[in-house]
Write a protein that holds these residues in place. Sequence first.
Motif, PDB file in Angstrom:
ATOM      1  N   GLU B  73       0.817  -1.208   0.000  1.00  0.00           N
ATOM      2  CA  GLU B  73       0.000   0.000   0.000  1.00  0.00           C
ATOM      3  C   GLU B  73       0.853   1.262   0.000  1.00  0.00           C
ATOM      4  O   GLU B  73       0.447   2.289  -0.540  1.00  0.00           O
ATOM      5  CB  GLU B  73      -0.951  -0.012   1.204  1.00  0.00           C
ATOM      6  CG  GLU B  73      -2.026  -1.090   1.055  1.00  0.00           C
ATOM      7  CD  GLU B  73      -2.993  -1.112   2.229  1.00  0.00           C
ATOM      8  OE1 GLU B  73      -2.793  -0.336   3.193  1.00  0.00           O
ATOM      9  OE2 GLU B  73      -3.954  -1.913   2.177  1.00  0.00           O
ATOM     10  N   PRO B  77      -1.006   4.356  -5.525  1.00  0.00           N
ATOM     11  CA  PRO B  77      -1.846   3.819  -6.607  1.00  0.00           C
ATOM     12  C   PRO B  77      -1.157   3.814  -7.969  1.00  0.00           C
ATOM     13  O   PRO B  77      -1.620   3.161  -8.893  1.00  0.00           O
ATOM     14  CB  PRO B  77      -3.047   4.762  -6.622  1.00  0.00           C
ATOM     15  CG  PRO B  77      -2.544   6.035  -6.032  1.00  0.00           C
ATOM     16  CD  PRO B  77      -1.481   5.671  -5.044  1.00  0.00           C
ATOM     17  N   GLY B  78      -0.030   4.509  -8.112  1.00  0.00           N
ATOM     18  CA  GLY B  78       0.597   4.572  -9.429  1.00  0.00           C
ATOM     19  C   GLY B  78       1.514   3.407  -9.745  1.00  0.00           C
ATOM     20  O   GLY B  78       2.025   3.303 -10.848  1.00  0.00           O
ATOM     21  N   ALA B  79       1.715   2.556  -8.772  1.00  0.00           N
ATOM     22  CA  ALA B  79       2.691   1.480  -8.969  1.00  0.00           C
ATOM     23  C   ALA B  79       2.185   0.433  -9.959  1.00  0.00           C
ATOM     24  O   ALA B  79       0.988   0.203 -10.072  1.00  0.00           O
ATOM     25  CB  ALA B  79       2.993   0.815  -7.633  1.00  0.00           C
ATOM     26  N   THR B  80       3.121  -0.210 -10.640  1.00  0.00           N
ATOM     27  CA  THR B  80       2.741  -1.303 -11.539  1.00  0.00           C
ATOM     28  C   THR B  80       2.482  -2.557 -10.721  1.00  0.00           C
ATOM     29  O   THR B  80       2.867  -2.657  -9.556  1.00  0.00           O
ATOM     30  CB  THR B  80       3.866  -1.603 -12.541  1.00  0.00           C
ATOM     31  OG1 THR B  80       5.006  -2.075 -11.808  1.00  0.00           O
ATOM     32  CG2 THR B  80       4.245  -0.365 -13.334  1.00  0.00           C
ATOM     33  N   HIS B  81       1.855  -3.523 -11.378  1.00  0.00           N
ATOM     34  CA  HIS B  81       1.616  -4.797 -10.695  1.00  0.00           C
ATOM     35  C   HIS B  81       2.930  -5.494 -10.349  1.00  0.00           C
ATOM     36  O   HIS B  81       3.056  -6.114  -9.301  1.00  0.00           O
ATOM     37  CB  HIS B  81       0.746  -5.695 -11.574  1.00  0.00           C
ATOM     38  CG  HIS B  81      -0.673  -5.222 -11.666  1.00  0.00           C
ATOM     39  ND1 HIS B  81      -1.514  -5.204 -10.578  1.00  0.00           N
ATOM     40  CD2 HIS B  81      -1.375  -4.722 -12.704  1.00  0.00           C
ATOM     41  CE1 HIS B  81      -2.699  -4.736 -10.954  1.00  0.00           C
ATOM     42  NE2 HIS B  81      -2.638  -4.425 -12.242  1.00  0.00           N
ATOM     43  N   ARG B  82       3.876  -5.376 -11.255  1.00  0.00           N
ATOM     44  CA  ARG B  82       5.177  -5.979 -10.953  1.00  0.00           C
ATOM     45  C   ARG B  82       5.790  -5.355  -9.720  1.00  0.00           C
ATOM     46  O   ARG B  82       6.365  -6.054  -8.873  1.00  0.00           O
ATOM     47  CB  ARG B  82       6.124  -5.790 -12.144  1.00  0.00           C
ATOM     48  CG  ARG B  82       5.720  -6.563 -13.359  1.00  0.00           C
ATOM     49  CD  ARG B  82       6.588  -6.184 -14.545  1.00  0.00           C
ATOM     50  NE  ARG B  82       7.781  -6.992 -14.653  1.00  0.00           N
ATOM     51  CZ  ARG B  82       7.947  -7.948 -15.578  1.00  0.00           C
ATOM     52  NH1 ARG B  82       6.989  -8.213 -16.431  1.00  0.00           N
ATOM     53  NH2 ARG B  82       9.070  -8.622 -15.643  1.00  0.00           N
ATOM     54  N   ARG B  84       4.213  -3.923  -7.274  1.00  0.00           N
ATOM     55  CA  ARG B  84       3.428  -4.295  -6.089  1.00  0.00           C
ATOM     56  C   ARG B  84       3.773  -5.715  -5.637  1.00  0.00           C
ATOM     57  O   ARG B  84       3.978  -5.972  -4.446  1.00  0.00           O
ATOM     58  CB  ARG B  84       1.930  -4.193  -6.395  1.00  0.00           C
ATOM     59  CG  ARG B  84       1.464  -2.751  -6.574  1.00  0.00           C
ATOM     60  CD  ARG B  84       0.077  -2.670  -7.198  1.00  0.00           C
ATOM     61  NE  ARG B  84      -0.966  -3.274  -6.390  1.00  0.00           N
ATOM     62  CZ  ARG B  84      -1.581  -2.658  -5.387  1.00  0.00           C
ATOM     63  NH1 ARG B  84      -1.235  -1.421  -5.060  1.00  0.00           N
ATOM     64  NH2 ARG B  84      -2.527  -3.269  -4.711  1.00  0.00           N
TER      65      ARG B  84
END
Lengths: 214, 214
Positions: B73, B77-82, B84
């Motif tokens: 968290e 919110p801008g992070a990529t799935h990779r 995360r």
Amino acid sequence: MKAGQTRQRILDTAAAWFRHEGLAFTSMADLAKFIGVKTSSLYYHFESKDSLIEETLRLGIELVHNEVRQAVESLGPGATHRERIRAAILAHLRTILGDNDYSSANIINYSHAPVNVRQKNREVRAAYGRYWASLLEAAQRDGAIAKDMDLSIARMLLIGALNWTVEWYSPKGKTPDEIADQCSRIFFDGVGLGAAPSKAKSAAPKAKSPRGSR
Amino acid sequence: MKAGQTRQRILDTAAAWFRHEGLAFTSMADLAKFIGVKTSSLYYHFESKDSLIEETLRLGIELVHNEVRQAVESLGPGATHRERIRAAILAHLRTILGDNDYSSANIINYSHAPVNVRQKNREVRAAYGRYWASLLEAAQRDGAIAKDMDLSIARMLLIGALNWTVEWYSPKGKTPDEIADQCSRIFFDGVGLGAAPSKAKSAAPKAKSPRGSR
DNA sequence: GTCTATAGATAGATAGAC
DNA sequence: GTCTATCTATCTATAGAC
């Protein structure tokens, strides 16, 4: 009954109990009762519970090592590295998830075994690890694994993913073959598509703010 | 001493002993002696050894769950799935390989715990699993994970690779961060190069014939 | 809350008859 | 080789004094 037969029954029973109950929850009395002899008879065949544990665990490693080696070698010299490593993954999984109790007993109990037992098992374990290392090294040498990949980490992560299946595998779920297939694919190609990383759209729908949601 | 303090000391000591000695090799007398009280005093704070085990294991899951969730968290919110999933891998590894004993004690001992203890831990474990599942599902939905990849297998293999590190990690070897980096890379892209599979040249130099070399 | 004292069960292991 | 009988140690847990 002949010594060899009884001895084998003790080992087989011990492997099964160690697999399903664990070392500590398996007493010599449990084994004797299951086999149909008195506890004291076990001590004619094994010097102590530790020596029984030691032999059971050792047989488990030798079994999976043999199975994996045979699976790889039976592919013949023309096989690709991917095929060879895939065969090793499949053989390892089939062995530890199958009916034979020795290998899974080893995986489940090794770290909980008394230190002297672990010490005596160290070499057979190391030999199996070296075999896997040789598979990966050959693959890297020939370009099937990236040159900058650390093989010791990769090997331990791969073996770990396989060994941990004993914790979650169920005969009612995915088969060992399906798990092996997917594991091979992830190991070589990953879960991604080789495409550019995509942005996460609404990736955390329930989280209002970072930190402290609890 | 106040009840809360003693209770906490019992839990901390139990977590450490469970991590390093295992459930069965940790007696109530061991814990009492280490803390500096008599065995019977432990039963003022905990109803039984099982209830002590149950709480220790539960705290271990809650800890790693919180750490992983916070790490993800905090990316925003801008992070990529990779990014995360990589953060989740790193947080999980740091937690189970770090100084805190609770999470590693859980991983090492869960499958050896009495059935009633496992039963009481089932829901907290499942909740953590669901969190990982949500990370992977979101990634797949947005195309960061191939559509034909079975997420439940992928998740269990990944968690297994991570959890198994408690069996081989050494503070003298690779760091948790290095392991996490490589694990993320393999998980998304594999060890290969995305190139066509290469033939194995002299892949089995020591093997003369398939099968029966022993 | 912690103590002393102890109950009650079970563990691994051994001695010696057969 | 397997038995009966038993030893010794250790474990979880409880009762009741302080």
